[in-house]
Scaffold this motif. Structure first.
Motif, short mmCIF file in Angstrom:
data_model
loop_
_atom_site.label_atom_id
_atom_site.label_comp_id
_atom_site.label_asym_id
_atom_site.label_seq_id
_atom_site.Cartn_x
_atom_site.Cartn_y
_atom_site.Cartn_z
N ARG A 1 -0.96 -7.75 -1.51
CA ARG A 1 -0.96 -9.19 -1.73
C ARG A 1 -2.11 -9.64 -2.64
O ARG A 1 -2.26 -10.82 -2.91
N LYS A 2 -2.93 -8.64 -3.05
CA LYS A 2 -4.15 -8.96 -3.79
C LYS A 2 -4.99 -9.95 -2.98
O LYS A 2 -5.53 -10.94 -3.50
N GLY A 3 -5.10 -9.64 -1.69
CA GLY A 3 -5.79 -10.51 -0.76
C GLY A 3 -7.30 -10.49 -0.94
O GLY A 3 -7.87 -9.60 -1.59
N SER A 4 -7.94 -11.46 -0.34
CA SER A 4 -9.39 -11.59 -0.42
C SER A 4 -10.08 -10.45 0.31
O SER A 4 -9.46 -9.71 1.09
N ALA A 5 -11.39 -10.33 0.08
CA ALA A 5 -12.17 -9.32 0.80
C ALA A 5 -12.10 -9.56 2.30
O ALA A 5 -12.06 -8.61 3.10
N GLU A 6 -12.07 -10.83 2.70
CA GLU A 6 -11.97 -11.15 4.12
C GLU A 6 -10.67 -10.60 4.70
O GLU A 6 -10.66 -10.00 5.78
N LEU A 7 -9.57 -10.79 3.99
CA LEU A 7 -8.28 -10.31 4.46
C LEU A 7 -8.26 -8.78 4.52
O LEU A 7 -7.75 -8.19 5.48
N ARG A 8 -8.81 -8.14 3.50
CA ARG A 8 -8.83 -6.67 3.47
C ARG A 8 -9.72 -6.10 4.57
O ARG A 8 -9.46 -5.01 5.08
N LYS A 9 -10.74 -6.83 4.95
CA LYS A 9 -11.67 -6.37 5.98
C LYS A 9 -11.19 -6.71 7.39
O LYS A 9 -11.13 -5.83 8.27
N LEU A 10 -10.84 -7.96 7.62
CA LEU A 10 -10.55 -8.41 8.97
C LEU A 10 -9.17 -7.99 9.46
O LEU A 10 -8.95 -7.92 10.68
N GLY A 11 -8.26 -7.69 8.54
CA GLY A 11 -6.96 -7.15 8.97
C GLY A 11 -7.12 -5.84 9.71
O GLY A 11 -6.68 -5.70 10.86
N PRO A 12 -7.76 -4.83 9.09
CA PRO A 12 -7.99 -3.57 9.81
C PRO A 12 -8.85 -3.73 11.06
O PRO A 12 -8.58 -3.09 12.08
N VAL A 13 -9.87 -4.58 11.00
CA VAL A 13 -10.71 -4.81 12.18
C VAL A 13 -9.85 -5.30 13.35
O VAL A 13 -9.97 -4.81 14.48
N THR A 14 -8.99 -6.26 13.06
CA THR A 14 -8.11 -6.80 14.10
C THR A 14 -7.26 -5.70 14.72
O THR A 14 -7.15 -5.58 15.95
#
Length: 332
Positions: free
Chosen positions: A88-101
């Motif tokens: 999705r060319k997502g933000s750094a937050e999305l790339r980080k917090l998705g896996p964390v979740t």
């Protein structure tokens, strides 16, 4: 913060090299390994959470095969969430917090002490939901947590499968706070996504409605995902169920669930039950990417399940064998 959380996080922190790459001892299909390596390289601090998750699985589950399946599931989820964010060319937050979740989404799933019949656990969950609502979450789910009596029903309150999204969000908050490096808002984002990750499981929704004696009661327990991280966590969890290694082999997660939860008594019934569950599950994804990935895997596991049932490749199991007994008697 619970002693279990303190023990897990502190144990990981103190043991250092002993816990480094703790997941490497467990098998993971190659495509997911590449995605896992990518997010681990981009966000090295996530490794500490991976170590906490693997330690928790070993603490909570006594059978090595159950540990393997649990860790496999969580790793696949995290890898998929990262891949979806990248695509999705997502933000750094999305790339980080998705896996964390997704690393932490099942953190309380097998903790028999964390049930809503326990007053302290119920209090902490209630406080968390209130905090998240105050922060503007769950606006699309006005019924969520609106009727405490449904949440306190014994078939709901003591069923870890039905409540681990709530207790897990509390436990994840404790873990992230102790780990450090996450803002309060980031922790809320992760907790919200964990709370919303189970909504797509139709059999969970049915269980809530049955316990409460009315349709739609599930909305009190499960909120709908509202944003990209919610949707990615939800869909990653859903898609990960379709990993063939977790579905079709003898002793796999889903064949075991078919026996323990839905009463399958032999290989044919295991195949029938799992087929029925998944035939209704793959279209629950919230994103186009999720639906495509689920359908891709469904097309792989579907013929294998048909083989387990001893049917011909072109036979429709539901038309041939009917609805599995567990649901047939419920009129589903």
């Amino acid at each position: 913060m619970s002693n279990l959380v303190l023990g897990l996080v502190c144990g990981v922190a103190l043991s250092g090299a002993a816990f480094a790459a703790s997941q490497d001892a467990y098998d993971l299909p190659e495509r997911y390994v590449a995605w896992e390596k990518a997010y681990s390289k981009e966000f090295p601090a996530i490794q500490g959470l991976m170590d906490t998750m693997t330690a928790n699985s070993k603490e909570m589950l006594s059978k090595p095969s159950d540990q393997d399946q649990d860790i496999l599931h969580n790793r696949v989820c995290a890898a998929i969430a990262y891949k979806m964010a990248v695509d999705r060319k997502g933000s750094a937050e999305l790339r980080k917090l998705g896996p964390v979740t997704d690393i932490l989404h099942n953190i309380s799933k097998d903790n028999k002490k964390l049930v809503l019949s326990d007053p302290d656990t119920f209090r902490r969950v209630t406080e968390l939901v209130a905090d998240l609502k105050q922060a503007g979450r769950f606006k699309k789910s006005p019924e969520f947590f609106s009727d405490p009596e449904i949440l306190k029903l014994k078939p709901v309150a003591t069923n870890l499968a039905l409540i681990h999204h709530l207790t897990g969000a509390v436990m994840a908050g404790d873990i992230l706070t102790k780990a450090g490096g996450f803002s309060k808002d980031e922790i809320r984002v992760v907790q919200t996504a964990i709370v919303a990750h189970s909504t797509g499981y139709w059999y969970f929704r049915d269980s809530i409605d049955a316990a409460a004696g009315r349709e739609g009661a599930w909305k009190v327990v499960f909120p709908v995902p509202e944003n990209d991280i919610d949707n990615f966590a939800h869909d990653a969890d859903l898609i990960s169920q379709f990993v063939p290694e977790s579905v079709t082999p003898d002793g796999s997660k889903w064949r075991n669930i078919a026996t323990k939860r839905w009463g399958a008594t032999n290989t044919k019934e295991e195949g029938q039950v799992v087929y029925y569950v998944f035939s209704r599950l793959y279209d629950e994804a919230k994103t186009d990417e999720g639906r495509a990935m689920a359908l891709e895997k469904w097309n792989v596991i579907k013929p294998e399940l048909i083989k387990l049932m001893g049917l011909k490749p072109d036979e429709d199991p539901i038309k041939t064998l009917g609805v599995p007994a567990f649901w047939a008697k419920k009129g589903k």
